[in-house]
Write an enzyme that holds these catalytic residues in place. Structure first.
Site, PDB file in Angstrom:
ATOM      1  N   HIS A   1      29.221  47.925  31.928  1.00  0.00           N
ATOM      2  CA  HIS A   1      30.055  46.955  31.091  1.00  0.00           C
ATOM      3  C   HIS A   1      29.676  46.878  29.692  1.00  0.00           C
ATOM      4  CE1 HIS A   1      33.383  44.568  30.683  1.00  0.00           C
ATOM      5  NE2 HIS A   1      33.537  43.886  31.985  1.00  0.00           N
TER       6      HIS A   1
ATOM      7  N   ASP B   1      43.624  62.968  41.450  1.00  0.00           N
ATOM      8  CA  ASP B   1      43.550  64.401  42.298  1.00  0.00           C
ATOM      9  C   ASP B   1      42.487  65.193  41.729  1.00  0.00           C
ATOM     10  OD1 ASP B   1      43.862  66.576  43.705  1.00  0.00           O
ATOM     11  OD2 ASP B   1      46.178  66.652  43.554  1.00  0.00           O
TER      12      ASP B   1
END
Length: 466
Positions: free
Chosen positions: A162, A393
């Site tokens: 982060h 994908d």
């Protein structure tokens, strides 16, 4: 569930980062963001109708993913660097992202089909590093673990620091990595367009060397039995969300409905507030915050693929009555806080130092309010439901499920879309002693099915092996 680590290695960018990009100065929002790694786990089945080469056995799949990861890191070069805390910058000298290979002794459906009985803490064993292992010069800013299940199905877990990336950046990275991986599987090994210019948030909002938000998360993989805060996921299907929106209408005669996100946040927030704040003798103030994505909301609009931490905390604050908080008024309160946040976003880029101070004040006000004696945090919400995780994908199909893990932050909540895009999963962290009370809240019981995962359509397809 037993997870054995098979290997660890560092994956460096395919093309070396040029000297002109070696020193990456973090932005003001980067500085103020929590000290944590953010997890994302994508789960894929094994397709028995494709060859092992096409489907990717464990070794060939990992080798393929390493090659495509190296390619995409050329464009996301800060993720292969190391953060220098004292200098508030990332040394982009291609130290590498960590890549972990692991095997799991159960089938994928053994994990997913647990539904409401799933112990979310177990998912942390699929993560390549602890959530709190950040901000030291030895900590990778991106770590990946590919875990192969006994059935041949597998999970790809990513941890992004982060310090330099929010979940929008993580989503963009996953999407780009998936495209590169699929092209590589099709024999296309050409360099794609560069989006490296998107790493310039430090120029838009220069850092001020402010201190980060410390959450006190452990740097080691905690024993799950020692957790005082646990995470559980609660499923809101399409029908439940529609009913919540109807319930949330301030004016029953109005045709305008509150947003899906505001309605779900309000149902969860009300349950938390009613559980903790309702007090006839001493009414307490409460605060609910939502992370508001700046992208496409500034003037001029920041692009969707702009990298870094680019969010603004939108806070709603009020005082609960002796009966807690009224649902419709909470929806209205949340909606107004988001509208104010959007108006702030519009002027952040055009007001220079004033815009930067506006960002700093939003974070500092939030920190001061939460730490004020007598105040109560009714929830910190991150809406991830619009990100395209289910489109990732890598060459062997799209994920059947996307999850978070146990992020031990009290009343922290991540909202993810389900595979259909019409339902929503809420991943909520809470003290273990309060979770059962929360689960038995009237509204939570009415509108959610905790951990209900829509995998029936997949398990009925004979060519899928979990």
């Amino acid at each position: 569930m037993k997870v054995d680590i098979l290997s660890r290695e560092l994956i460096t960018p395919y093309t070396s980062t040029p000297p002109s990009l070696r020193d990456y100065r973090i932005s003001l929002v980067d500085e103020l963001s929590p000290t944590m790694n953010t997890p994302t786990i994508l789960y894929y089945p094994f397709d028995i109708h494709t060859s092992s080469e096409e489907n990717g056995n464990s070794n060939s799949r990992c080798n393929h993913l390493k090659k495509s990861l190296s390619k995409v890191l050329t464009r996301f070069y800060p993720l292969a660097g190391r953060y220098l805390k004292d200098a508030c910058m990332v040394d982009c000298s291609d130290q590498g992202a960590e890549f972990v290979e692991a095997k799991v002794d159960i089938r994928l459906d053994d994990l997913i089909s647990q539904g409401k009985d799933l112990k979310v803490e177990l998912l942390n064993f699929l993560l390549p590093c602890p959530i709190g292992a950040v901000d030291e010069v030895t900590d990778p800013l991106l770590a990946v673990q590919v875990s192969t299940f006994a059935c041949g199905g597998y999970a790809i877990a990513l941890m992004t620091s982060h310090r330099i990336a929010d979940m929008s950046t993580a989503s963009t990275f996953i999407s780009e990595w998936g495209i590169d991986s699929k092209l590589l599987s099709e024999g296309i090994n050409e360099d794609r367009f560069s989006i490296s210019s998107s790493w310039n948030s430090g120029l838009l909002f220069p850092g001020k060397t402010f201190s980060a938000l410390h959450l006190g998360l452990s740097r080691s993989k905690e024993n799950i039995k020692d957790h005082k805060i646990i995470t559980k996921n609660f499923f809101f299907d399409k029908s439940a969300i529609s009913r919540i929106r109807e319930k949330a209408k301030v004016d029953s005669s109005s045709e305008k409905l509150p947003t899906r996100v505001q309605s779900v946040v309000a149902i969860i927030g009300k349950a938390i507030i009613d559980l903790h704040v309702a007090n006839p003798v001493n009414p307490r103030e409460f605060l609910i915050t939502q992370a508001l994505n700046m992208r496409e909301r500034t003037n001029p609009p920041l692009p969707k693929n702009q990298c870094g931490n680019l969010y603004l905390p939108a806070s709603a604050q009020s005082v609960a009555s002796e009966r807690g908080v009224e649902f419709r008024s909470l929806v209205d309160l949340l909606s107004n806080s988001v509208k104010r946040g959007i108006e702030k976003c519009k002027i952040l880029l055009s007001t220079g130092d004033e815009g930067q101070m506006m960002i700093a004040n939003c974070f500092h006000d939030l920190k001061n309010t939460v730490s004020k004696p007598g105040n109560f945090c009714g929830g910190s919400f991150s809406d991830l439901s619009k990100f395209s995780f289910y489109e990732a994908d890598f060459g062997w199909g799209k994920p059947i499920w996307v999850s978070m893990a146990n992020v031990p932050v009290s009343h922290g909540c991540f909202l993810l879309a389900d595979k259909s895009g019409e339902g929503m999963e809420a991943w909520i962290g809470m003290n273990v002693n309060d979770m059962s009370k929360f689960e038995n809240d009237r509204n939570i019981m009415e509108f959610t099915t905790r951990g209900k995962l829509k995998i029936d359509e997949f398990s009925s397809r004979s060519h899928i092996r979990y």
